[in-house]
Structures are given as C-alpha cells and as structure tokens.
Design an enzyme around this catalytic site. Sequence first.
Site, PDB file in Angstrom:
ATOM      1  N   GLU A 158     -60.376  21.051 -72.537  1.00  0.00           N
ATOM      2  CA  GLU A 158     -59.331  20.410 -73.343  1.00  0.00           C
ATOM      3  C   GLU A 158     -57.981  21.026 -72.991  1.00  0.00           C
ATOM      4  OE1 GLU A 158     -60.867  18.649 -77.171  1.00  0.00           O
ATOM      5  OE2 GLU A 158     -60.676  20.764 -77.600  1.00  0.00           O
ATOM      6  N   ASN A 187     -64.309  15.313 -83.455  1.00  0.00           N
ATOM      7  CA  ASN A 187     -63.864  16.524 -84.157  1.00  0.00           C
ATOM      8  C   ASN A 187     -62.920  16.081 -85.262  1.00  0.00           C
ATOM      9  OD1 ASN A 187     -62.866  18.952 -85.048  1.00  0.00           O
ATOM     10  ND2 ASN A 187     -61.583  19.337 -83.243  1.00  0.00           N
ATOM     11  N   HIS A 233     -62.062  26.412 -80.239  1.00  0.00           N
ATOM     12  CA  HIS A 233     -61.108  25.297 -80.173  1.00  0.00           C
ATOM     13  C   HIS A 233     -59.696  25.880 -80.077  1.00  0.00           C
ATOM     14  CE1 HIS A 233     -58.710  21.812 -81.317  1.00  0.00           C
ATOM     15  NE2 HIS A 233     -59.746  21.080 -80.944  1.00  0.00           N
ATOM     16  N   SER A 277     -56.556  13.649 -76.524  1.00  0.00           N
ATOM     17  CA  SER A 277     -56.005  12.300 -76.704  1.00  0.00           C
ATOM     18  C   SER A 277     -56.856  11.208 -76.053  1.00  0.00           C
ATOM     19  CB  SER A 277     -54.559  12.243 -76.190  1.00  0.00           C
ATOM     20  OG  SER A 277     -53.744  13.122 -76.944  1.00  0.00           O
ATOM     21  N   GLU A 280     -57.059  25.238 -81.483  1.00  0.00           N
ATOM     22  CA  GLU A 280     -56.395  25.482 -82.772  1.00  0.00           C
ATOM     23  C   GLU A 280     -56.876  26.783 -83.393  1.00  0.00           C
ATOM     24  OE1 GLU A 280     -57.250  21.621 -84.408  1.00  0.00           O
ATOM     25  OE2 GLU A 280     -55.930  20.748 -82.892  1.00  0.00           O
ATOM     26  N   LYS A 289     -61.618  17.829 -87.512  1.00  0.00           N
ATOM     27  CA  LYS A 289     -60.682  18.884 -87.944  1.00  0.00           C
ATOM     28  C   LYS A 289     -60.708  18.956 -89.478  1.00  0.00           C
ATOM     29  CE  LYS A 289     -58.006  17.749 -83.890  1.00  0.00           C
ATOM     30  NZ  LYS A 289     -56.980  18.239 -83.016  1.00  0.00           N
ATOM     31  N   GLY A 323     -53.924  16.065 -79.383  1.00  0.00           N
ATOM     32  CA  GLY A 323     -53.138  15.509 -80.486  1.00  0.00           C
ATOM     33  C   GLY A 323     -51.741  15.065 -80.088  1.00  0.00           C
TER      34      GLY A 323
HETATM   35  C1  PEP Z   1     -59.559  17.884 -80.353  1.00  0.00           C
HETATM   36  O1  PEP Z   1     -59.269  18.145 -81.508  1.00  0.00           O
HETATM   37  O2  PEP Z   1     -60.428  18.553 -79.771  1.00  0.00           O
HETATM   38  C2  PEP Z   1     -58.881  16.778 -79.681  1.00  0.00           C
HETATM   39  C3  PEP Z   1     -59.174  16.514 -78.418  1.00  0.00           C
HETATM   40  O3  PEP Z   1     -57.971  16.081 -80.420  1.00  0.00           O
HETATM   41  P1  PEP Z   1     -57.273  14.695 -79.989  1.00  0.00           P
HETATM   42  O4  PEP Z   1     -58.346  13.780 -79.493  1.00  0.00           O
HETATM   43  O5  PEP Z   1     -56.617  14.209 -81.249  1.00  0.00           O
HETATM   44  O6  PEP Z   1     -56.289  15.013 -78.902  1.00  0.00           O
END
Ligand code: PEP
Length: 251
Positions: free
Chosen positions: A168, A9, A96, A213, A98, A11, A174
């Site tokens: 998630e 992803n 997501h 992460s 975000e 972003k 992040g």
């Molecule tokens: C994500 O954006 O779905 C995500 C898991 O980000 P990260 O791997 O940076 O934690």
Amino acid sequence: MRPKLIAGNWKMNKLVSDALPWAEELTGELGTPRTGIELLLCVPATHLHPLRQELQDSGVRLGAQDLSSHDEGAYTGEISGAMLRDAGADFVLVGHSERRRYHGEDDALLNAKLRAAQRSWLTPILCIGEDEEERDAGRANAVVLAQLEGALDGLEINSARELVIAYEPVWSIGTGRTATPADAQNMCSVIRAWLDDRFPEVGNRLRILYGGSMNPMNAAELLAQPDIDGGLIGGASLDVTDLLAIYGAVQ
Ligand code: PEP
C-alpha cells in the site's frame, strides 16, 4: 494457484447498527460465493461477534484491524489475538500505515504482533509501502524491502495461510491517487522475489495484495496483474455496490 483475496478495511467507520443491515444487503447481493476468491471484511473489533452471526454460512470472512503483541495479562485497552479469534476473526491487519503513523508502530513491534497472530492461528496481513518523498527520491524498493526484513525478522512461515502481504503506497491511501497497474505490479514482483528467496518452500504461494484508492473503475486492471493477488480496500469497501463491483472485477 493463489486464491484471490478481496479485503475491505472499514477503519473506524460504521456502528454495529449500520453494519448488520449492510451485511444483510451484502449477502443478499453476493449470491453463491465464487470459487477461488475470498471476500474478507476487516472491521472494528466491536463488530466482529455480531457480524460473525449475521454472516454465518455466507462464506464472507472477517478480520480485525490490529492486535496486541501480548497473549493476555495487565495490558489495559489491548485486545489479544485469541480474543479476536474467539469473536470471529480469521485474519488481522498488521502495520497498516495509519497505525505506523499515528501509533508509532515500528518493525520490532510489528514483528511481535506477527508472532502473536501466528500463536492465535490468525492470518496476518502485513501492510508495507513507501511514502511520497521516498518514491520521489527513488527509494521505494529499498524502503519496502527494509519493511519486510524488519517485520519478518526471524519469523518462520510454513504455509500459505500464515501470511498475506499488502503493498500500500502511503501516498495512495485515501487520496484517490492510485498507483499505475505497471508500478503496482513492478513493486509486487519485487516483493514476490524477496518472499521466494526468504521462504523458498512457500514464498510463491503467499498472497500479495495491492491497496490504495482501489475502486470499481480501476480494480480490473490492477487485479489482472500477475503478482497482484487481490486488493485491500478502504473507502470503497464501505459501500456494498462498490465492494461487490471490485469483487466482480476479479477475472
Ligand atoms: C486502506 O485503508 O488500506 C486503503 C487502501 O484505503 P483506501 O482504499 O481508502 O485508499
């Protein structure tokens, strides 16, 4: 039985002028794609078409990060599922954290977006997960199951191609704080049981990803869990070496 899915992803990162040489490097290092593992990049909508050209015949799939709940019409600024498909997407992220947080996306809207994805033959990746306060209060399972109930309300799923779930935990996105493999597996098995019950014909063939992460150091152990069918990877997916290390960590 369930092909693994390693999904990046991006972003809101990279310009097309960065993405094209990046994709060339990726395909150069990827070699022949492994059977039983799909590699997917969820990129900004503006990048789909040029990347589709660049990644032709590579086996790498493309996805979008959001779609409109409408199919066409007077919805300025929106992008429909059919447009995303036309530009080269096979998958689309829905809900997501975000988007839930910064754009106020709720269950009813996510339900409409999942239906829109289905109408456009896109595979939606529905993102769910508890925040830190909810986990600390012992409510993580209840929150995640309520998100599933809400977003999938009334939806029919007839094949494994019609839905992917990404678990998630919001506190791990992040932040560099990954769920332990045991905790991630535990939640994914709870999700699996719910899917089996809700979609008896197809539930055990639907893929569940872990996201939060994930990196080359922790990927192998997470991806070895029986109910984790792949990863949704943010930060580490921006780097070819890291993404391929995660892809290579799949047993
Ligand atoms: C994500 O954006 O779905 C995500 C898991 O980000 P990260 O791997 O940076 O934690």
